[in-house]
Design a protein around this motif. Sequence first.
Motif, short mmCIF file in Angstrom:
data_model
loop_
_atom_site.label_atom_id
_atom_site.label_comp_id
_atom_site.label_asym_id
_atom_site.label_seq_id
_atom_site.Cartn_x
_atom_site.Cartn_y
_atom_site.Cartn_z
N ASN A 195 -8.81 -1.44 -7.63
CA ASN A 195 -9.73 -2.59 -7.71
C ASN A 195 -11.19 -2.21 -7.44
N SER B 38 -13.67 5.63 -11.28
CA SER B 38 -14.82 5.98 -12.12
C SER B 38 -15.54 7.22 -11.59
N VAL C 128 -17.26 12.74 -10.55
CA VAL C 128 -18.45 12.66 -9.70
C VAL C 128 -18.11 13.19 -8.30
N GLN D 71 -22.58 5.82 3.61
CA GLN D 71 -24.03 6.06 3.67
C GLN D 71 -24.49 6.40 5.08
N ASN E 187 -25.90 10.25 0.01
CA ASN E 187 -24.90 10.71 -0.97
C ASN E 187 -24.64 9.57 -1.97
N VAL E 188 -23.99 9.87 -3.10
CA VAL E 188 -23.90 8.82 -4.13
C VAL E 188 -22.77 7.82 -3.88
N MET E 189 -21.89 8.08 -2.92
CA MET E 189 -20.79 7.13 -2.68
C MET E 189 -21.34 5.88 -1.96
N PRO E 190 -21.15 4.71 -2.60
CA PRO E 190 -21.73 3.50 -2.02
C PRO E 190 -20.89 2.91 -0.89
N ASP E 191 -21.57 2.16 -0.01
CA ASP E 191 -20.85 1.32 0.96
C ASP E 191 -20.22 0.19 0.17
N PRO F 43 -26.18 4.81 -8.06
CA PRO F 43 -25.99 5.91 -7.11
C PRO F 43 -26.18 5.41 -5.68
N GLY F 44 -25.12 5.44 -4.89
CA GLY F 44 -25.18 4.94 -3.51
C GLY F 44 -25.30 3.43 -3.42
N VAL F 45 -25.18 2.74 -4.56
CA VAL F 45 -25.31 1.28 -4.59
C VAL F 45 -23.98 0.66 -5.02
N SER F 46 -23.47 -0.24 -4.20
CA SER F 46 -22.18 -0.86 -4.48
C SER F 46 -22.30 -1.94 -5.55
N ARG F 47 -21.19 -2.24 -6.21
CA ARG F 47 -21.11 -3.40 -7.08
C ARG F 47 -21.05 -4.64 -6.18
N ALA G 108 -14.39 -6.42 -7.56
CA ALA G 108 -13.07 -5.84 -7.28
C ALA G 108 -11.95 -6.78 -7.74
N ALA H 205 -14.75 -3.33 -13.43
CA ALA H 205 -15.88 -2.65 -14.09
C ALA H 205 -16.12 -1.29 -13.43
N PRO H 206 -16.26 -0.23 -14.22
CA PRO H 206 -16.44 1.09 -13.61
C PRO H 206 -17.88 1.34 -13.16
N TYR H 207 -18.03 2.20 -12.17
CA TYR H 207 -19.35 2.80 -11.90
C TYR H 207 -19.68 3.70 -13.09
N ILE I 58 -21.96 6.46 -13.28
CA ILE I 58 -22.60 7.76 -13.06
C ILE I 58 -22.04 8.80 -14.02
N ASP I 59 -20.78 8.65 -14.35
CA ASP I 59 -20.05 9.63 -15.15
C ASP I 59 -19.96 9.24 -16.63
N ARG J 136 -20.48 11.41 -19.85
CA ARG J 136 -19.47 12.40 -20.17
C ARG J 136 -18.42 11.80 -21.12
N PRO K 258 -29.50 8.47 -4.74
CA PRO K 258 -29.69 7.12 -4.22
C PRO K 258 -31.14 6.86 -3.81
#
Lengths: 132, 198
Positions: free
Chosen positions: A52, A57, A71, A103, A109-113, B94-98, B103, B109-111, B113-114, B117, B164
């Motif tokens: 979910n 991704s 990623v 974070q 880093n690119v992983m979001p909260d 990048p570093g920003v949540s949906r 969810a 919906a995917p992030y 960044i990739d 590719r 980010p």
Amino acid sequence: MSDSAGGGPFRRATSLIAALACGAALLAGCGAPDAAARAIGDPERGAELVENHGCGSCHIVPGRASGIGLVGPPLAGMGARTIIAGKLANTPENMIRWLQDPQEVVPGNVMPDMGLSRADARDITAYLYTLR
Amino acid sequence: MELNKTGIKWSLFTLAGVAVAAGAAVAAVVAGAFDTAATAAWPQPVAWLIHRTMIDSVRARASSVVPPAGFTPEQVRAGFQVYDAHCAMCHGGPGVSRQPWVAGLEPTAPYLIDVRRLFSRPELYWVVRNGVKMTAMPAWRDRLSEGETWDVVAFLEALPGMTPAQYARLRAAAPPLAQASTKPAPVGEAPRAAEQER
């Protein structure tokens, strides 16, 4: 060729017993991590949350069609890793912290909260600990 | 004669089979057998099939799109503004949540960044323009101009190299655009604008 074929019934019996013993050990080995994971949270719910929240991704998620991202690291073997987030020992508590607040653990880093509750992070950790 | 009889017999069998199958399908629909809840995830083989179908469909249709040879930094910045206003809520950054409710989408919906590719420049353009059926991805062709759509593609291509901190700097530098719903589409501009005046 003839050596291995002519092992004799005794040797064949021993290898069969050895194979059975290995099989049993493997089964026990497969059971143990799941029990450890269940002590942390609900791995099935964790697997749903991973789907979910779109983790696939950015990460390869074993057995999930959506898990094709390159990623972050692949999630296979995550439960067996020594270090997570490039700096923390892989303990359930550290994993929960990292998932809840990436974070803060590694600023920039690119992983979001993702706004995971502690229960969410626990269940995802339980799921990750089934991946060994 | 014999052959004809067998032929007729099998034709009747086939017809009966088709009728039974059609009846069963109608019965399943009317009985509500299929669960349309977004909480029910697609079984993995179905999820794979849907994704594969979408990718190949996009590839087949995007082949006629002629992409620009390259993008300027201005296009990346303009694309960021469109992305941040209309895309980031579902696709993050990048570093920003949906947004948390994303969810609840199935498929979610995917992030992105990739995404470079997975899809070529014309394919990204085509997806933004035409959307994806049976997902929450809208077609933007009546909301964004062709130029704005290419700006978004420029931004998507720049996304993998963006930290980010850089994303946050773009946010600070550029005030977000108004929502697309308040932005007049190329056709029917005057009435829409007039409606909003009231």
